[in-house]
Design a protein around this motif. Structure first.
Motif, PDB file in Angstrom:
ATOM      1  N   SER A 122      31.327  29.151  23.441  1.00 45.47           N
ATOM      2  CA  SER A 122      30.118  28.986  22.641  1.00 45.47           C
ATOM      3  C   SER A 122      28.873  28.708  23.477  1.00 45.47           C
ATOM      4  CB  SER A 122      30.306  27.818  21.664  1.00 45.47           C
ATOM      5  OG  SER A 122      30.382  26.591  22.383  1.00 45.47           O
ATOM      6  N   PHE A 123      29.075  28.341  24.735  1.00 46.04           N
ATOM      7  CA  PHE A 123      27.948  27.812  25.516  1.00 46.04           C
ATOM      8  C   PHE A 123      26.815  28.820  25.676  1.00 46.04           C
ATOM      9  CE2 PHE A 123      30.699  24.514  27.988  1.00 46.04           C
ATOM     10  CZ  PHE A 123      30.881  23.815  26.808  1.00 46.04           C
ATOM     11  N   GLU A 124      27.154  30.045  26.056  1.00 45.81           N
ATOM     12  CA  GLU A 124      26.103  31.019  26.362  1.00 45.81           C
ATOM     13  C   GLU A 124      25.284  31.365  25.124  1.00 45.81           C
ATOM     14  OE1 GLU A 124      23.521  33.163  28.496  1.00 45.81           O
ATOM     15  OE2 GLU A 124      25.089  31.814  29.239  1.00 45.81           O
ATOM     16  N   ARG A 125      25.962  31.539  23.994  1.00 41.80           N
ATOM     17  CA  ARG A 125      25.237  31.844  22.747  1.00 41.80           C
ATOM     18  C   ARG A 125      24.325  30.682  22.364  1.00 41.80           C
ATOM     19  NH1 ARG A 125      28.493  33.375  17.795  1.00 41.80           N
ATOM     20  NH2 ARG A 125      26.388  33.766  17.037  1.00 41.80           N
ATOM     21  N   TYR A 126      24.840  29.469  22.503  1.00 41.28           N
ATOM     22  CA  TYR A 126      24.028  28.298  22.170  1.00 41.28           C
ATOM     23  C   TYR A 126      22.802  28.218  23.071  1.00 41.28           C
ATOM     24  CZ  TYR A 126      22.535  23.437  21.946  1.00 41.28           C
ATOM     25  OH  TYR A 126      21.775  22.300  21.835  1.00 41.28           O
ATOM     26  N   LEU A 127      23.017  28.410  24.360  1.00 44.74           N
ATOM     27  CA  LEU A 127      21.904  28.307  25.312  1.00 44.74           C
ATOM     28  C   LEU A 127      20.891  29.429  25.109  1.00 44.74           C
ATOM     29  CD1 LEU A 127      23.982  27.311  28.466  1.00 44.74           C
ATOM     30  CD2 LEU A 127      22.498  25.831  27.096  1.00 44.74           C
ATOM     31  N   GLN A 128      21.346  30.602  24.717  1.00 43.47           N
ATOM     32  CA  GLN A 128      20.410  31.682  24.411  1.00 43.47           C
ATOM     33  C   GLN A 128      19.548  31.331  23.201  1.00 43.47           C
ATOM     34  OE1 GLN A 128      22.757  35.206  23.931  1.00 43.47           O
ATOM     35  NE2 GLN A 128      22.845  35.655  26.123  1.00 43.47           N
ATOM     36  N   GLU A 137      28.263  21.548  30.702  1.00 42.78           N
ATOM     37  CA  GLU A 137      29.245  21.731  31.784  1.00 42.78           C
ATOM     38  C   GLU A 137      29.957  20.413  32.078  1.00 42.78           C
ATOM     39  OE1 GLU A 137      29.385  23.049  36.505  1.00 42.78           O
ATOM     40  OE2 GLU A 137      27.566  23.349  35.314  1.00 42.78           O
ATOM     41  N   ARG A 138      29.203  19.311  32.086  1.00 41.07           N
ATOM     42  CA  ARG A 138      29.822  18.009  32.324  1.00 41.07           C
ATOM     43  C   ARG A 138      30.780  17.632  31.200  1.00 41.07           C
ATOM     44  NH1 ARG A 138      24.344  14.778  34.301  1.00 41.07           N
ATOM     45  NH2 ARG A 138      24.392  15.466  36.474  1.00 41.07           N
ATOM     46  N   PHE A 139      30.371  17.939  29.966  1.00 42.59           N
ATOM     47  CA  PHE A 139      31.235  17.634  28.832  1.00 42.59           C
ATOM     48  C   PHE A 139      32.524  18.445  28.909  1.00 42.59           C
ATOM     49  CE2 PHE A 139      32.620  18.596  24.446  1.00 42.59           C
ATOM     50  CZ  PHE A 139      32.885  17.312  24.007  1.00 42.59           C
ATOM     51  N   ALA A 140      32.407  19.715  29.261  1.00 41.18           N
ATOM     52  CA  ALA A 140      33.596  20.571  29.363  1.00 41.18           C
ATOM     53  C   ALA A 140      34.538  20.068  30.452  1.00 41.18           C
ATOM     54  CB  ALA A 140      33.175  22.013  29.634  1.00 41.18           C
ATOM     55  N   TRP A 194      24.448  20.456  20.350  1.00 39.47           N
ATOM     56  CA  TRP A 194      25.408  21.566  20.453  1.00 39.47           C
ATOM     57  C   TRP A 194      26.449  21.470  19.346  1.00 39.47           C
ATOM     58  CZ3 TRP A 194      30.626  20.558  22.056  1.00 39.47           C
ATOM     59  CH2 TRP A 194      31.426  21.709  22.171  1.00 39.47           C
ATOM     60  N   CYS A 195      26.921  20.276  19.056  1.00 43.82           N
ATOM     61  CA  CYS A 195      27.903  20.070  17.989  1.00 43.82           C
ATOM     62  C   CYS A 195      27.339  20.530  16.644  1.00 43.82           C
ATOM     63  CB  CYS A 195      28.303  18.593  17.929  1.00 43.82           C
ATOM     64  SG  CYS A 195      29.504  18.200  16.641  1.00 43.82           S
TER      65      CYS A 195
END
Length: 416
Positions: free
Chosen positions: A17-23, A45-48, A110-111
């Protein structure tokens, strides 16, 4: 809105999900720029890494069950996980309190996005049990609460002004032979930019409480200001005050032009239209579908009618289907988006954006310093006693200046 937003994805890996969220949060073409995107990427990244067991305590093995060998997925997330991460931030990394709050907000945002996109069923990160380990805002005095500084106010108002001017000019200068749908899209973009500008200017300069200006879903009396309650000629606006009665609020000169330009562009069908209607697509779709059905329009004809418009808001304007006002939470989302877009430097332990109440407090600072507590109390619709309490740091600073001057005078006498 794409259909895949409603798809359930509990077995997806977190970083899917990260890339879509960051976009979505990024700036520029492709959403690959902006300070918020960069900072959010770092914290995700730290959370992951923490979720896999790489950044926790020596006895921390991650959030996946002990009997499985895989990367963490969304089905592993619940409020207990976010509670543990809040505890990790607060205790294991030795961060300052405001930094802990800021880092957790990136994960919480993000959540919330994941709920909308179908990755999660609930906003676990905002639940009371999840946020309980986060440090309190201990010992904050009224003067420590967020107040927009003059520089922040100028940066934000300049940004929304430029955005609105650009969008309005793009719409009003379209060639006569422009496709109808393209013209509608340009008008919608101009309306949204003009609404955002008017909202920012009202919050920045009137010191009206956001709950007096917009809709509060928990209070039916607060349904948002309507055009019939604004007089641009008199420079006043009727609002339902915190003291449970209607009262007139002042509209200073900087607010008049953005409101007048916005009203001209919107051209509301009646004076009962909200000044700041919601632009939420789901809400507006339901509004026009129900409105057309109530007028006896057949279902297939409803679809055809909607297809004539690039956005349901434009159909609502033409057909006079009055939408609800944007909510107080919606205003916070708007300001968060605009604060990020304007790249405003914000250093505050609770908010990483210019919150609505900060505009009111910023005007309070200006008024107290310029005209004293009595005038400020009248403008802020508060008692002078309360204003003195909330802005006591100003008086303390002024008394400090007096003390410094007195000490300098005494020292000069001693040296003679």
């Amino acid at each position: 809105m794409s259909d895949d937003r409603a798809v359930s994805r509990p077995e997806s890996a977190l970083d899917d999900s990260f890339e879509r969220y960051l976009q979505d949060k990024g700036k520029g073409r492709g959403g690959d720029g902006g300070n918020y995107r960069r900072n959010a990427a770092r914290e995700l990244e730290r959370f992951a890494e923490w979720a896999t067991g790489d950044r926790g305590r020596d006895d921390w093995t991650g959030i996946t069950p002990d009997d499985v060998d895989r990367e963490p997925v969304f089905a592993d997330l619940d409020e207990r996980v976010f509670r543990e991460y809040a505890r990790h931030l607060a205790g294991d990394r030795g961060l300052k309190q405001n930094t802990v709050q800021t880092y957790y907000r990136y994960i919480s945002a993000w959540c919330g996005w994941c709920v909308n996109e179908g990755y999660l069923e609930a906003h676990y990160a905002q639940r009371a049990s999840a946020t309980a380990p986060l440090p309190e805002d201990d010992g904050r005095k009224p003067g420590d609460q967020q107040a927009w500084t003059s520089e922040q106010r100028h940066t934000l108002t300049r940004h929304v002004n430029e955005e609105a001017r650009t969008a309005i000019e793009a719409f009003t200068t379209l060639p006569a032979d422009t496709d109808a749908q393209d013209r509608q899209r340009a008008r919608y973009k101009a309306l949204k930019a003009a609404r955002d500008r008017a909202l920012v200017f009202v919050l920045a300069y009137t010191a009206v409480r956001v709950g007096e200006l917009l809709r509060d879903p928990n209070d039916p009396r607060r349904r948002g200001v309507r055009w019939e309650e604004i007089s641009l000629e008199d420079g006043s606006m009727d609002v339902y005050r915190k003291k449970q009665q209607w009262d007139a609020a002042s509209l200073p000169d900087p607010v008049i032009s953005p409101l007048r330009s916005y009203r001209r562009l919107m051209d509301p069908p009646t004076e009962r239209w909200p000044v700041f209607p919601t632009f939420d697509q789901r809400t507006l779709a339901t509004l026009v579908q129900d409105g057309l059905a109530d007028r006896g329009t057949r279902p297939d004809t409803i679809d055809e009618r909607r297809e004539e418009y690039a956005r349901d808001l434009l159909l609502a304007l033409d057909a006079d289907f009055r939408p609800p006002s944007v909510t107080t939470d919606g205003a916070r989302s708007i300001l968060q988006r605009l604060s990020d877009a304007a790249e405003i430097d914000i250093n505050h332990q609770k908010h990483d954006y210019l919150a609505p109440h900060g505009g009111r407090r910023g005007m309070g600072e200006v008024l107290v310093r310029a005209f004293g507590y009595t005038v400020a109390a009248r403008y802020l619709d508060n008692s002078e006693e309360m204003v003195r309490e909330r802005y006591s740091h100003i008086e303390a600073g002024e008394l400090g200046d007096v003390a410094t001057e007195a000490l300098e005078e005494v020292d000069s006498l001693v040296q003679q």
